[in-house]
Design an enzyme around this catalytic site. Structure first.
Site, mmCIF file in Angstrom:
data_model
loop_
_atom_site.group_PDB
_atom_site.id
_atom_site.type_symbol
_atom_site.label_atom_id
_atom_site.label_comp_id
_atom_site.label_asym_id
_atom_site.label_seq_id
_atom_site.Cartn_x
_atom_site.Cartn_y
_atom_site.Cartn_z
ATOM 1 N N ASP A 88 0.837 -1.198 0.000
ATOM 2 C CA ASP A 88 0.000 0.000 0.000
ATOM 3 C C ASP A 88 0.881 1.260 0.000
ATOM 4 O O ASP A 88 2.120 1.173 0.008
ATOM 5 C CB ASP A 88 -0.897 -0.050 1.250
ATOM 6 C CG ASP A 88 -2.286 0.516 0.996
ATOM 7 O OD1 ASP A 88 -2.441 1.334 0.076
ATOM 8 O OD2 ASP A 88 -3.209 0.155 1.755
ATOM 9 N N ASP A 123 -10.107 3.562 -3.423
ATOM 10 C CA ASP A 123 -10.801 2.336 -3.011
ATOM 11 C C ASP A 123 -12.211 2.232 -3.584
ATOM 12 O O ASP A 123 -12.954 3.216 -3.620
ATOM 13 C CB ASP A 123 -10.905 2.280 -1.481
ATOM 14 C CG ASP A 123 -9.542 2.047 -0.839
ATOM 15 O OD1 ASP A 123 -8.529 2.008 -1.564
ATOM 16 O OD2 ASP A 123 -9.507 1.898 0.394
HETATM 17 C C1 GLA Z 1 -5.976 1.265 1.435
HETATM 18 C C2 GLA Z 1 -6.089 0.292 0.284
HETATM 19 C C3 GLA Z 1 -7.192 -0.719 0.577
HETATM 20 C C4 GLA Z 1 -6.875 -1.445 1.879
HETATM 21 C C5 GLA Z 1 -6.700 -0.449 3.013
HETATM 22 C C6 GLA Z 1 -6.181 -1.110 4.272
HETATM 23 O O1 GLA Z 1 -7.120 2.061 1.556
HETATM 24 O O2 GLA Z 1 -6.352 0.960 -0.909
HETATM 25 O O3 GLA Z 1 -7.314 -1.644 -0.478
HETATM 26 O O4 GLA Z 1 -5.710 -2.215 1.710
HETATM 27 O O5 GLA Z 1 -5.766 0.572 2.656
HETATM 28 O O6 GLA Z 1 -5.951 -0.222 5.300
#
Ligand code: GLA
Length: 431
Positions: free
Chosen positions: A196, A251
């Site tokens: 990430d 997301d």
């Molecule tokens: C980010 C990523 C998600 C997930 C969260 C976890 O938002 O884009 O897919 O992995 O972190 O905290």
């Protein structure tokens, strides 16, 4: 294809794109790759021309751009399950074991869902030697025995970290610990790492992700590398040489509007995708309850036509039959996993909110998604010209699982509101 026909097709493509550009603020799926890549100086006109031919003609003209990471993995888009969309931080060894069991019992493993990935929140600290430490209440034996359990089920094991100082949920990040983390993951038997991009202020994504790529390579274990920096620094440009997949957007959430917005954004980078290197429009929301089954069928079909990684994000231990049927649709999975490895594109917009998406497949056929973005059931038609076919072709409905017979020149179907009809169109004489 005769030059005149090709030029005509290209101008069709442009007019679809221009029409769309007038309607919506999100750039059109076809125009955008041309514009974006010209802008970035990445794509030559010749490459675009060759790609258009590839999309039109199939396997023989598939172009290859910048060199891709050659770790031999993810030759088709990775498939599996990830904990985040449904469970967020509520992860444990028990959940992962039960999920692995359910993937086997439900037939999902055999349908292709292989990678079982724990997302954020498994880690709490580093020990005195600098190794990441799992939450001992939730993962009592640590990670290695869990990976062994998953492997014993005929599955592969994945884990999450962050290229910055801390993960998005404030757990220890990999920045400055790339070598030890890569070594630790290899020792634990990790097969897939998602990295990430939270808490990475001042850091350069291409540099940080390349550092971890190199550390993973030194670890000596084949590990799929999933880049998750949300498309903020053009990962479609450097992602192919750095990882096996890269997130193209922020997301996803379990809503139609979110899924459609991601479709519009992610599809702009179709030309970057190829075997071993995939655009990642985020994990699936199918079965999480925020969309209708028609909307979930659309979500799954569109991810397949985009050659997206298919990472289920629901509770597979408690799936209603409709969810299982969507995630287990082998005809649609075969489109996603097609060996040609070309990402499909928007090829026609027969009306406002009505679209035709098409993906060329290795056997010369086309996967075609008739997408109804409107709130009213309607008929959508596609023409052979738009999808690059001529002559008679057999049409198979991939949701009804029925062969509809041979058609010439065009195919149309009634498409539910916020839904799709997905077909595979195979030239009778090889096209
Ligand atoms: C980010 C990523 C998600 C997930 C969260 C976890 O938002 O884009 O897919 O992995 O972190 O905290």
């Amino acid at each position: 294809m005769p030059r005149r026909e090709f030029d005509a097709r290209l101008s069709d493509v442009k007019s679809v794109s221009v029409a769309r550009a007038r309607q919506v603020s999100t750039p059109p799926c076809l125009l955008a790759p041309l514009a974006a890549r010209t802008f970035n100086g990445i794509m030559s006109a010749r490459f675009v021309t060759v790609l258009c031919c590839a999309l039109t003609l199939g396997a023989r003209y598939v172009p290859r751009a910048a060199p891709a990471l050659d770790n031999g993995l993810a030759r088709t888009p990775p498939m599996g399950w990830n904990s985040w969309n449904h469970f967020h931080c509520d992860v444990s060894a028990q959940l992962i074991k039960e999920t692995a069991d359910a993937l086997v019992a439900s037939g999902m493993r055999d349908a292709g869902y292989r990678y079982v990935v724990i997302d954020d929140c498994w880690q709490v600290a580093r020990d005195r030697t600098g190794r990441l430490v799992a939450d001992s209440a939730r993962f009592p034996g640590g990670i290695k025995p869990l990976a062994d359990y998953v492997h014993a089920k005929g599955l592969k094991f994945g884990i999450y970290t962050d290229a910055g100082r801390r993960t998005c949920q404030g757990r220890p990040g990999t920045y400055g610990s790339e070598e030890i983390d890569a070594r630790t993951f290899a020792e634990w038997g990790v097969d897939y790492v998602k990295e990430d991009w939270c808490n990475a202020e001042g850091l350069d994504p291409p540099t940080q992700y390349a550092t971890f790529r190199d550390a993973l390579a030194k670890g000596g274990r084949p590990i799929v590398f999933s880049i998750c920096e949300w498309g903020s620094n053009h990962p479609w440009d450097w992602g192919p040489r750095t990882g096996n997949l890269w997130r193209t957007t922020g997301d996803i959430s379990d809503r139609w509007a979110s899924m459609i917005a991601i479709l519009d954004l992610s599809s702009q980078y179709a030309l970057a995708a190829r075997p071993g290197a995939w655009n990642d429009p985020d994990m699936l929301e199918v079965g999480n309850g925020g969309m209708t089954d028609d909307e979930y069928r659309a979500h799954f079909s569109l991810w397949a036509v985009m050659s997206a990684p298919l990472m289920a994000g629901n509770d597979v231990r408690a799936m209603p039959p409709a969810t299982r049927e969507i995630l287990g649709n082998k005809d649609v999975i075969a489109v996603d996993q097609d060996s040609l490895g070309v990402q499909g594109m928007l090829v026609q917009e027969p009306g406002i909110d009505l679209q035709v998406w098409s993906k060329p497949l290795a056997d010369g056929s086309r996967a075609v998604v008739l997408l109804n973005r409107s709130g009213l059931q309607t008929v959508i038609a596609t023409s052979w010209r738009a999808i690059g076919l001529t002559g008679p072709a057999r049409v198979r409905d991939l949701w009804a699982h029925s062969d509809l017979g041979a058609f010439t020149g065009r195919f149309s179907a009634t498409v539910p509101a916020h839904g799709v009809v997905m077909v595979r169109i195979t030239p009778v004489t090889g096209g």
